[in-house]
Design a protein around this motif. Structure first.
Motif, mmCIF file in Angstrom:
data_model
loop_
_atom_site.group_PDB
_atom_site.id
_atom_site.type_symbol
_atom_site.label_atom_id
_atom_site.label_comp_id
_atom_site.label_asym_id
_atom_site.label_seq_id
_atom_site.Cartn_x
_atom_site.Cartn_y
_atom_site.Cartn_z
ATOM 1 N N MET A 175 46.925 32.621 33.251
ATOM 2 C CA MET A 175 47.293 31.260 33.647
ATOM 3 C C MET A 175 46.237 30.683 34.584
ATOM 4 O O MET A 175 45.773 29.553 34.409
ATOM 5 N N LEU A 176 45.826 31.467 35.575
ATOM 6 C CA LEU A 176 44.823 30.984 36.522
ATOM 7 C C LEU A 176 43.460 30.815 35.849
ATOM 8 O O LEU A 176 42.756 29.830 36.101
ATOM 9 N N SER A 177 43.097 31.737 34.989
ATOM 10 C CA SER A 177 41.818 31.638 34.284
ATOM 11 C C SER A 177 41.759 30.381 33.420
ATOM 12 O O SER A 177 40.731 29.694 33.372
ATOM 13 N N GLU A 178 42.855 30.067 32.747
ATOM 14 C CA GLU A 178 42.908 28.857 31.930
ATOM 15 C C GLU A 178 42.725 27.610 32.782
ATOM 16 O O GLU A 178 42.058 26.667 32.365
ATOM 17 N N LYS A 179 43.321 27.595 33.977
ATOM 18 C CA LYS A 179 43.175 26.438 34.868
ATOM 19 C C LYS A 179 41.706 26.189 35.221
ATOM 20 O O LYS A 179 41.300 25.055 35.421
ATOM 21 N N TYR A 180 40.945 27.264 35.343
ATOM 22 C CA TYR A 180 39.535 27.149 35.708
ATOM 23 C C TYR A 180 38.623 27.233 34.473
ATOM 24 O O TYR A 180 37.407 27.375 34.603
ATOM 25 N N GLU A 181 39.248 27.152 33.301
ATOM 26 C CA GLU A 181 38.537 27.126 32.026
ATOM 27 C C GLU A 181 37.550 28.284 31.866
ATOM 28 O O GLU A 181 36.379 28.104 31.551
ATOM 29 N N THR A 182 38.061 29.477 32.108
ATOM 30 C CA THR A 182 37.262 30.686 31.948
ATOM 31 C C THR A 182 38.120 31.754 31.282
ATOM 32 O O THR A 182 39.341 31.610 31.190
ATOM 33 N N GLU A 183 37.496 32.798 30.818
ATOM 34 C CA GLU A 183 38.232 33.889 30.185
ATOM 35 C C GLU A 183 38.810 34.826 31.238
ATOM 36 O O GLU A 183 38.183 35.077 32.267
ATOM 37 N N ALA A 184 39.985 35.351 30.933
ATOM 38 C CA ALA A 184 40.616 36.310 31.833
ATOM 39 C C ALA A 184 39.810 37.599 31.852
ATOM 40 O O ALA A 184 39.338 38.065 30.819
ATOM 41 N N ASP A 185 39.649 38.146 33.015
ATOM 42 C CA ASP A 185 38.907 39.391 33.212
ATOM 43 C C ASP A 185 39.911 40.543 33.283
ATOM 44 O O ASP A 185 40.827 40.529 34.111
ATOM 45 N N ASP A 186 39.739 41.529 32.410
ATOM 46 C CA ASP A 186 40.688 42.644 32.365
ATOM 47 C C ASP A 186 40.747 43.401 33.690
ATOM 48 O O ASP A 186 41.812 43.866 34.095
ATOM 49 N N LEU A 187 39.630 43.510 34.376
ATOM 50 C CA LEU A 187 39.635 44.203 35.661
ATOM 51 C C LEU A 187 40.502 43.465 36.681
ATOM 52 O O LEU A 187 41.234 44.087 37.448
ATOM 53 N N GLU A 188 40.462 42.139 36.662
ATOM 54 C CA GLU A 188 41.328 41.353 37.563
ATOM 55 C C GLU A 188 42.795 41.595 37.220
ATOM 56 O O GLU A 188 43.634 41.702 38.111
ATOM 57 N N ILE A 189 43.093 41.681 35.930
ATOM 58 C CA ILE A 189 44.471 41.951 35.511
ATOM 59 C C ILE A 189 44.911 43.315 36.033
ATOM 60 O O ILE A 189 46.012 43.461 36.572
ATOM 61 N N ILE A 190 44.046 44.294 35.913
ATOM 62 C CA ILE A 190 44.374 45.647 36.372
ATOM 63 C C ILE A 190 44.583 45.679 37.882
ATOM 64 O O ILE A 190 45.551 46.277 38.367
ATOM 65 N N LEU A 191 43.711 45.019 38.638
ATOM 66 C CA LEU A 191 43.852 45.018 40.101
ATOM 67 C C LEU A 191 45.162 44.381 40.542
ATOM 68 O O LEU A 191 45.865 44.912 41.412
ATOM 69 N N ALA A 192 45.515 43.252 39.948
ATOM 70 C CA ALA A 192 46.782 42.605 40.302
ATOM 71 C C ALA A 192 47.959 43.455 39.814
ATOM 72 O O ALA A 192 48.988 43.554 40.496
ATOM 73 N N ALA A 193 47.810 44.094 38.659
ATOM 74 C CA ALA A 193 48.888 44.932 38.116
ATOM 75 C C ALA A 193 49.191 46.120 39.022
ATOM 76 O O ALA A 193 50.351 46.518 39.160
ATOM 77 N N ILE A 194 48.168 46.669 39.627
ATOM 78 C CA ILE A 194 48.382 47.787 40.562
ATOM 79 C C ILE A 194 49.285 47.335 41.703
ATOM 80 O O ILE A 194 50.242 48.028 42.074
ATOM 81 N N GLN A 195 49.011 46.164 42.242
ATOM 82 C CA GLN A 195 49.819 45.649 43.349
ATOM 83 C C GLN A 195 51.238 45.333 42.897
ATOM 84 O O GLN A 195 52.211 45.614 43.611
ATOM 85 N N ILE A 196 51.369 44.755 41.709
ATOM 86 C CA ILE A 196 52.700 44.441 41.181
ATOM 87 C C ILE A 196 53.478 45.719 40.912
ATOM 88 O O ILE A 196 54.670 45.811 41.228
ATOM 89 N N GLN A 197 52.823 46.715 40.373
ATOM 90 C CA GLN A 197 53.507 47.983 40.112
ATOM 91 C C GLN A 197 54.004 48.616 41.409
ATOM 92 O O GLN A 197 55.114 49.153 41.452
#
Length: 121
Positions: free
Chosen positions: A91-113
């Motif tokens: 969602m945030l990547s789309e707002k800034y018109e860029t592709e989502a970075d899998d590493l960013e997803i993993i870092l946030a997922a660690i915190q969410i987990q």
């Protein structure tokens, strides 16, 4: 989101009020996704998570990528945490018109987990 909490995040990141105000709408959208998925952070984890989200938005603005190698953490992340994180980062990547970075997803997922695990204790 409480104004006092946002002020704590702003101070934690050392941003001016003007600079920080560019990101509060993003933080509110992230909060809605977390609430919809019943993710509840302790105060300290919430501060770290939102600091990461604001820093991520700053990196998106400047098209800066993390310079970290993938260390295999994705194998330790639950599908639920990854899914929630993916929704936020995409969602945030789309707002800034860029592709989502899998590493960013993993870092946030660690915190969410971690938040999900604390909730289940």
């Amino acid at each position: 989101m409480e104004q006092s909490f946002l002020e704590d995040v702003r101070q934690h990141l050392g941003l001016s009020e003007e600079e920080f105000s560019k990101y509060t709408d993003n933080a509110a959208e992230v909060e809605k996704i977390l609430e919809r998925n019943n993710v509840v952070f302790t105060y300290e984890f919430k501060l770290v998570f939102y600091s990461h989200i604001i820093s991520f938005c700053q990196r998106l603005e400047t098209n800066e990528k993390l310079n970290v190698t993938n260390s295999g953490f994705e194998e330790e992340i639950s599908k639920d945490a990854y899914s929630i994180s993916s929704e936020i980062i995409k969602m945030l990547s789309e707002k800034y018109e860029t592709e989502a970075d899998d590493l960013e997803i993993i870092l946030a997922a660690i915190q969410i987990q971690l938040a999900l695990e604390f909730q289940n204790q």
